[in-house]
Structures are given as structure tokens and as C-alpha cells.
Design an enzyme around this catalytic site. Structure first.
Site, PDB file in Angstrom:
ATOM      1  N   GLU A 115     -37.919 -26.847  70.389  1.00 41.27           N
ATOM      2  CA  GLU A 115     -39.041 -27.756  70.631  1.00 41.27           C
ATOM      3  C   GLU A 115     -40.306 -27.002  71.056  1.00 41.27           C
ATOM      4  O   GLU A 115     -41.088 -27.471  71.876  1.00 41.27           O
ATOM      5  CB  GLU A 115     -38.660 -28.821  71.653  1.00 41.27           C
ATOM      6  CG  GLU A 115     -37.467 -29.658  71.205  1.00 41.27           C
ATOM      7  CD  GLU A 115     -37.049 -30.736  72.192  1.00 41.27           C
ATOM      8  OE1 GLU A 115     -37.824 -31.031  73.131  1.00 41.27           O
ATOM      9  OE2 GLU A 115     -35.945 -31.292  72.026  1.00 41.27           O
ATOM     10  N   GLU A 132     -30.652 -32.512  67.335  1.00 34.67           N
ATOM     11  CA  GLU A 132     -30.590 -33.490  68.419  1.00 34.67           C
ATOM     12  C   GLU A 132     -31.029 -34.843  67.886  1.00 34.67           C
ATOM     13  O   GLU A 132     -32.078 -34.966  67.253  1.00 34.67           O
ATOM     14  CB  GLU A 132     -31.498 -33.100  69.584  1.00 34.67           C
ATOM     15  CG  GLU A 132     -31.100 -31.850  70.330  1.00 34.67           C
ATOM     16  CD  GLU A 132     -32.014 -31.568  71.523  1.00 34.67           C
ATOM     17  OE1 GLU A 132     -32.629 -32.542  72.035  1.00 34.67           O
ATOM     18  OE2 GLU A 132     -32.114 -30.400  71.925  1.00 34.67           O
TER      19      GLU A 132
END
Length: 462
Positions: free
Chosen positions: A281, A388
Site C-alpha cells: 500500500e 487483501e
């Protein structure tokens, strides 16, 4: 009309002898284009010293990806992230009040569907608000700088034990960790700890994430992973010093990586390949609350990744690793386009996305759910994973997800499998959603004493 006449003229006026070479050229041209899109299947192209088991795992995932790129029917390994630190020490976490045995959400999938996940990702970070790195018991990977028997550090032992157990079977023979019965005593609390049984043989593949608190952080916990709590929030030059050899901040980084490497080495010595997913991320927007490595100068981020790679593979000689790069979904709001952060072909084996920008009922931009990220990652000749997600891929709103976006691996995040929050205790997935996914012929589940969608023993060869 003119086009149709032209085709007819060509077909009528050109001999078969001339058409044959044209057909052959078109076939070869198509084959060349397809070949340019297929992913390499040998991990040895990136790491010539890669372990045989790591090569087999990567080849399996690359084969699934290439089937998808060829337009063939393919399958997706269903995965589950396990937040061991929360399972062990946070009574408010999960679908009942109270602490859980480690691997609770690994076993929870089987409780509901009858099948275990085929992939489990566990987290070695961030710690649990304690001073310094530590582990709960003295192990071969617990060097003197990681003092043993600290409160709230047994979960680090559980992380490596769960990984070994998924790869080789639970319960397993005593090797200084779990007893043959599958239990051990936590040295700081005195409580009995046990991992879920999975049939006692190879049951799936494993991955590690590392929610690393900022280098130099005296306390290890989730709050210290966030950018606004790191020195970089006040010091614009801090991150550059982290990736500058010889600086105090760089030495702090290497110290943290030593903690990671010690645990990974324990797994390497037991033949366990690991899908390692560091510094995820990284493309989180600067005005959002990302990790300390996010929203940094792309060149400095790439340097951080390469330092980590060179330390783990070069300095520590860890060749059981498969490196996974996963940006946030680049929706233009929470996550920005990630391409400048890509570390480079020789440092990455798998690409993926952490997708929290769309839901099954409200796909991003009204397109097919997850397809925007799937197509965006196609530019890399790497297997693609949903790293995810709050949701299982097949559910009442989206029943063809894996037909349109056949990710090689799909991982559900922690407690979202069955629990969202107190105001919505049902969670993100209904039991029907989970059963639809885990029973689908498009999905590869884990082994449970013979019940499996894949022969995991073929990867775990001695």
C-alpha cells in the site's frame, strides 16, 4: 459493402499456395504475442539459488496465471490472512468476546465450509505495544537481541509455527515449539496454546506480511507503523536517511530486517517457502493515514525495497522467498497510481492489489468487480493476486468474479471473514457466501486429512 467485396476478392483471387504462408504468418504472429504475455514459470530466473520448494510453489502459481492468459479454464487458491497478535491478545477482536487460540481464523473457514484455506498469510509485525522486538520463547531464531519470554510476544512464535504447520502438517513432531499433541505452554502467561489440526500432512502454502513499525521505534505496535506517528511526519528528510547507507536511521532499518530474517531463516531451515509481502500500500495518498513507507518519493521507495531484498537474499542467504508487491487499489482518492513505485522485474515475483475501493454490490466505476485492478496489473509478466479483500470472491452479488478476473490467489483479511464490527456483527461474508466460494470448482482449498482441491504433497517433496 466495400469491405465485404474486398474480402471476397481476396478469397477468390489468391491461390491456396499464397494463402498458406499468410495463415502461417498470422498464427506465428499470434503465438508471438501470446508468448510475450505469458509469465516465466521458473523462479530461478530471478534467484538461481531458489529452493526447490519455492520453485514449485511459484511454478504452480505461474501456471495458473498462464492458463488465464491463454483463455483456458483455471483456478484460484483461496487464502485467509490471520492477525495472530489480535487473536492472542485482543478480546474485542473477532466474532466473539475473548482471546482466541492462534490460527482461529484459519480454522474458522473449515468450521463453516468444511474446507481449510489453501493459503494462509500471517503477520510478524507490528508487535503489541511492547518495548523492543522480542519473542515469547527461546528458539533457534531468537538471537540474544530478541529477549525471550516477554508478555504479548508469543504470537511471533505462533506465526512461524502456523506457517510450518500449514506447509508440513498439524500437529507435528516436537521440534522445540509445539509438542506432538499440538499444544505448548506460553512461558509468559502459563496458558496452554494450540493450533488448529489440519490432518497432519501438507495442507497449503504460506505467506508473511511485515507491518513494520518505523525504524528506530522503541515501542512495537500498530500505531508506530503509521506515517503520522513516524519521524517523517515532522522531518521531510527522515525517509531519505532510512535508505542511506551509514546513517543511524539505516542501521535501525537493518536491525528491524534482522528480526524479520531470523524468523524467515527458521522457516528456510525447515524447507518452508514463503510468499513475502513487504511495504504494501505504498501508493496511499499523502492526505490519508498510510504507513510510514507510503506516499514517499518513488525512487526512495524502490531503494527501500531493494535494500530489503539484498539484505534478505544476499546478506542472509534466504532463498525460500517469493516476493509479492501489492499497492492499494488506485481509485484516485485513497490510493494513487502505483506504477512509479514498482521495484523492478528482478526484485518482484508476484504482483497484486489490496482492494478496499469497491464492494461486490458496488464495483468501482460500475465495472465488473475487481476487473479494473486485474487489467491494470496485466502489464507485468507476473502472477496476479488479490492480496487483501474483505470479501470472498463468489457471493450473492457476484457469482462470476473468478471467471472474469481469475486471480491466482485471493486472500480475505482477518476477522472480516465472519465479523465486521459491533454494529454489524454479521461481518462481510455470509455462511452461504463462504460455502459458495469454498465449494466452487474454480477454487483450490487447503488439505484436511485428504479433503482438498489440490495435492499439496506434490509441492512439499522432501
Amino acid at each position: 459493402m466495400r469491405m465485404r467485396g474486398r474480402v471476397q476478392l481476396i478469397g477468390a483471387g489468391v491461390s491456396g499456395a499464397l494463402l498458406a504462408p499468410l495463415t502461417l504468418w498470422a498464427t506465428r504472429s499470434g503465438d508471438a504475442r501470446l508468448k510475450s504475455r505469458l509469465v516465466p514459470t521458473d523462479l530461478g530466473e530471478r534467484d538461481p539459488e531458489a529452493t526447490p520448494a519455492a520453485r514449485r510453489v511459484y511454478a504452480m502459481l505461474a501456471g495458473l496465471e498462464n492458463d488465464a492468459r491463454r483463455g483456458r479454464a483455471t483456478r484460484t487458491v483461496i487464502g485467509q490472512h490471520v492477525e495472530l497478535h489480535n487473536e492472542r491478545y485482543n478480546p474485542e477482536y473477532g466474532d466473539y468476546r475473548g482471546t482466541k487460540q492462534p490460527g482461529y481464523y484459519y480454522g474458522k473457514a473449515r468450521d463453516i465450509t468444511g474446507h481449510l484455506p489453501g493459503f494462509v498469510e500471517v503477520d510478524l509485525g507490528p508487535g503489541y505495544h511492547e518495548q523492543g522486538w522480542a519473542v515469547g520463547e527461546t528458539r533457534s531464531y531468537s538471537r540474544s537481541s530478541w529477549p525471550g519470554c516477554r508478555p504479548h510476544w508469543g504470537y511471533a512464535d505462533d506465526a512461524v509455527d502456523l506457517a510450518v504447520g500449514v506447509w508440513a502438517g498439524l500437529p507435528r513432531p516436537e521440534d522445540g515449539s509445539y509438542n506432538p499433541s499440538g499444544t505448548r505452554q506460553d512461558c509468559s502467561s502459563g496458558t496452554e496454546v494450540s493450533l488448529p489440526h489440519n490432518g497432519g500432512g501438507p495442507a497449503g502454502i504460506v505467506g508473511f506480511s511485515f507491518h513494520q513499525p518505523y525504524p528506530g521505534s522503541p515501542v512495537k505496535g500498530y500505531e508506530q507503523t503509521l506515517r503520522h506517528n513516524s519521524p517523517g511526519a515532522q522531518d521531510s528528510g527522515w525517509f531519505a536517511r532510512v535508505v542511506t547507507q551509514g546513517s543511524a536511521e539505516h542501521k535501525d532499518l537493518l536491525y528491524d530486517l534482522g528480526y524479520l530474517a531470523d524468523h524467515l531463516q527458521y522457516l528456510s531451515e525447515r524447507g518452508v517457502p514463503v510468499l513475502l509481502r513487504p511495504y504494501h500500500e505504498m501508493n496511499t495518498a499523502a492526505d490519508k493515514d498510510g504507513f510510514w513507507w507510503a506516499a514517499q518519493d518513488p525512487a526512495a521507495y524502490r531503494k527501500l525495497w531493494r535494500i530489503t531484498y539484498d539484505y534478505l537474499v544476499g546478506s542472509r542467504g534466504l532463498h525460500n522467498l517469493i516476493f509479492v508487491w501489492t499497492p492499494n487499489s488506485w481509485d484516485g482518492h485513497f490510493g494513487l497510481e502505483p506504477w512509479k513505485y514498482y521495484p523492478g522485474e528482478r526484485y518482484v515475483d508476484i504482483v497484486g492489489v489490496d482492494d478496499y475501493s469497491d464492494t461486490p454490490s458496488r464495483p468501482f466505476r460500475g465495472e465488473r468487480w475487481t476487473e479494473f485492478w486485474y487489467r491494470g496489473l496485466e502489464q507485468y509478466r507476473k502472477p496476479r493476486v488479490m492480496a487483501e479483500s474483505f470479501h470472498v470472491p463468489l457471493n450473492s452479488d457476484q457469482k462470476r468474479t473468478l471467471s472474469k478476473t481469475p486471480w491466482v490467489l485471493w486472500t480475505v483479511w482477518g476477522q472480516s471473514l465472519t465479523y465486521d464490527n459491533i454494529s454489524s456483527p454479521r461481518g462481510k461474508n455470509t455462511p452461504a457466501d463462504m460455502k459458495r466460494t469454498y465449494s466452487s470448482p474454480q477454487v483450490i482449498t487447503g488439505s484436511d486429512g485428504g479433503k482438498s482441491g489440490f495435492d499439496w504433497r506434490s509441492l512439499n517433496k522432501t
